[in-house]
Design an enzyme around this catalytic site. Structure first.
Site, short mmCIF file in Angstrom:
data_model
loop_
_atom_site.label_atom_id
_atom_site.label_comp_id
_atom_site.label_asym_id
_atom_site.label_seq_id
_atom_site.Cartn_x
_atom_site.Cartn_y
_atom_site.Cartn_z
N GLY A 200 0.98 -1.76 -4.39
CA GLY A 200 -0.04 -1.97 -5.10
C GLY A 200 -1.28 -0.85 -4.55
N GLY A 202 -4.84 -0.11 -2.90
CA GLY A 202 -5.84 -0.38 -1.68
C GLY A 202 -6.70 -1.40 -1.97
N VAL A 205 -4.27 -5.18 -3.33
CA VAL A 205 -3.65 -5.69 -2.33
C VAL A 205 -3.85 -5.49 -0.93
CG1 VAL A 205 -1.56 -5.99 -3.82
CG2 VAL A 205 -1.95 -3.66 -2.66
N GLY A 206 -4.51 -3.92 -0.85
CA GLY A 206 -4.89 -3.69 0.64
C GLY A 206 -5.99 -4.24 1.03
N GLU A 244 -5.31 4.93 13.17
CA GLU A 244 -4.63 6.41 13.55
C GLU A 244 -4.92 7.06 12.20
OE1 GLU A 244 -3.31 9.53 13.41
OE2 GLU A 244 -1.37 8.86 12.60
N CYS A 278 -1.61 14.98 10.29
CA CYS A 278 -2.84 14.87 11.06
C CYS A 278 -3.10 15.46 12.10
CB CYS A 278 -3.12 12.91 11.15
SG CYS A 278 -1.69 12.48 12.14
#
Length: 471
Positions: A200, A202, A205-206, A244, A278
């Site tokens: 889902g 953010g 559900v996040g 991170e 990253c």
């Protein structure tokens, strides 16, 4: 098209009949899959399942945990070709690289914890105290799209090895390998509820996962902006978190370095996964009197990086993951031109022959000012900034002159000198003269690049609380 209308909750697939999210192929823009846009109710069910399973799993034997990881490792190896192709299509990493990296690294990380787990000291003695390392509880894992399965494995494997239970919210941009992982785990001896997965957005559900009181830790990889929101939300409930996040890593080429080798190494790192990494070395710092030569070498190197179909074995530079990411990177290239940086190679125009998909030219800017936006902000695309410096002190100052501190590199003809400069960089890892990446070394950042570490024993310690018994 792959219709994945289900979530994995409490050891079973739970059908979903609500709204779906389209997943696009990076190289063509076509819709290749659809996944649930689940809601708070599904996430709460998953958290309840993980909470119910925690007591039993936290007391499981070392043998039980090792057996599950062995089964997971075997499944990852078996389905490696499928994993590589899936990530290639979703993210755009060329298949020649996706096979050893996107499919190979998850299996390698799992194997590393199989080696580490029997040796890990869950108890130790300190004077008259027995110090115990106890699992933190239910862990919420939120993962990105650029290395979609690798970043999941970096969280769930040490968490499960530590005795925690897990609820995963994978990226909706590149979610299919999370379903492959759930299928593999469903065929292991992992008890119901130890691993759960809900797809889902953010903000639904996040957000539920981050703020739920039964979730005692959040492990997140993604943008610094989202990490900041997670840290604030976790603080309200005194929840543990590991973050991170972004980077703007500098490759410092010292005057005595092999310039051609250093430029080549920097370019290869910068353009890995089309710059969607990253740790990408996106700032190349060179002595002022070698700036023009370094730019010529960089231009020659990126000229060989012609964007192409990522499914072809000869392709070295694939597309970006989405139209949104492509447009963002193009805007940054235009910004670099507006800021007065010299365009050495590439540019904002679409690459020739790439009419479909999310392609961007490999771009090099010269004479970039250290405080310009393209030198300070994470672009997350195939864009390199060449920055001249006058002496080593200035080089270190420029390298440390961003809010980030995730990675870096130093190149010198003298290894001892390179290490000395590397030790001055405020960053979580430094590649010295092209040193190889080590999956058993701690990985994480300083400053706005994050809090906490992944890989090896440091990765597992993130999921453990410390308790002392006074005897």
């Amino acid at each position: 098209m792959n219709e994945l209308n289900r979530n994995y909750i409490n050891g079973q697939w739970v059908s979903w009949a609500g709204d779906m999210i389209d997943v696009h192929e990076a190289g063509t823009g076509d819709v290749i899959a659809r996944v649930p846009a689940a809601g708070a109710d599904e996430m709460e069910q998953a958290i309840a399942a993980a909470d119910a399973a925690f007591e039993s799993w936290s007391e499981s034997t070392l043998e039980d945990r090792i057996k599950v990881l062995e089964q997971l490792h075997a499944g990852l190896k078996e389905r490696a070709p499928e994993i590589a192709e899936t990530v290639c299509r979703e993210v755009g990493m060329p298949i020649k690289l996706a096979t050893p990296i996107q499919a190979g690294m998850p299996a390698a990380v799992t194997k590393s914890y199989l080696k580490l787990l029997p040796e890990f000291q869950f108890t130790e003695q300190s004077g008259n105290s027995e110090v115990q390392y106890a699992p933190v509880g239910v862990v919420g894992c939120i993962t990105p799209w650029n290395y979609p399965l690798h970043q999941v494995i970096l969280k769930i494997v040490p968490a499960i090895a530590a005795g925690c239970t897990v609820v995963l919210k994978p990226s909706e941009i590149a979610p299919q390998t999370a379903f492959i992982l759930a299928e593999i785990l469903d065929g292991t001896d992992l008890p119901k509820g130890v691993f759960n997965m809900v797809c889902g957005y953010g903000h639904t559900v996040g957000d539920t996962l981050i703020k739920h009181p039964d979730v005692r830790m959040v492990s997140f990889t993604g943008s610094t902006r989202t990490g900041n929101l997670i840290a604030h939300a976790a603080a309200d409930d005194f929840k543990r978190f590991a973050l991170e996040m972004g980077g703007k890593s500098a490759s410092v080429i010292l005057p005595d370095a092999d310039l051609a080798a250093a430029v080549k190494g920097t370019i290869n790192n910068c353009l890995l996964n089309s710059g969607q990494t990253c740790t990408a070395l996106t700032r190349m710092l060179v002595p002022a009197d070698k700036h023009d030569e370094a730019c010529e070498l960089a231009a020659a190197a990126v000229a060989k990086m012609t964007p192409g179909n990522p499914l072809e074995e000869t392709t070295r530079l694939g597309p970006l993951s989405s139209a949104q990411q492509r447009d963002k990177v193009i805007d940054y290239i235009k910004l670099g031109i507006e800021e007065g940086a010299k365009l050495i190679a590439g540019g904002p125009e679409a690459p020739e022959g790439c009419d479909k998909g999310y392609f961007v030219k490999a771009t090099v800017f010269g004479n970039v000012k250290p405080d310009s936006r393209i030198a300070q902000e994470e672009i997350f695309g195939p864009v390199l900034c060449v920055i001249p410096y006058n002496d080593e002190a200035e080089a270190v100052k420029i390298a440390n002159g961003t809010e980030y501190g995730l990675s870096g590199a130093v190149w010198s003809g003298d290894d001892a000198k390179a290490k000395k400069i590397a030790s001055k960089l405020r960053t979580g890892q430094v590649f010295v003269n092209g040193g190889a990446f080590n999956p058993m070394a701690p990985f994480g950042g300083f400053g706005h690049s994050g809090i906490g570490r992944e890989f090896g024993k440091w990765g597992m310690e993130e999921f453990l609380e410390v308790r002392s018994l006074q005897l």
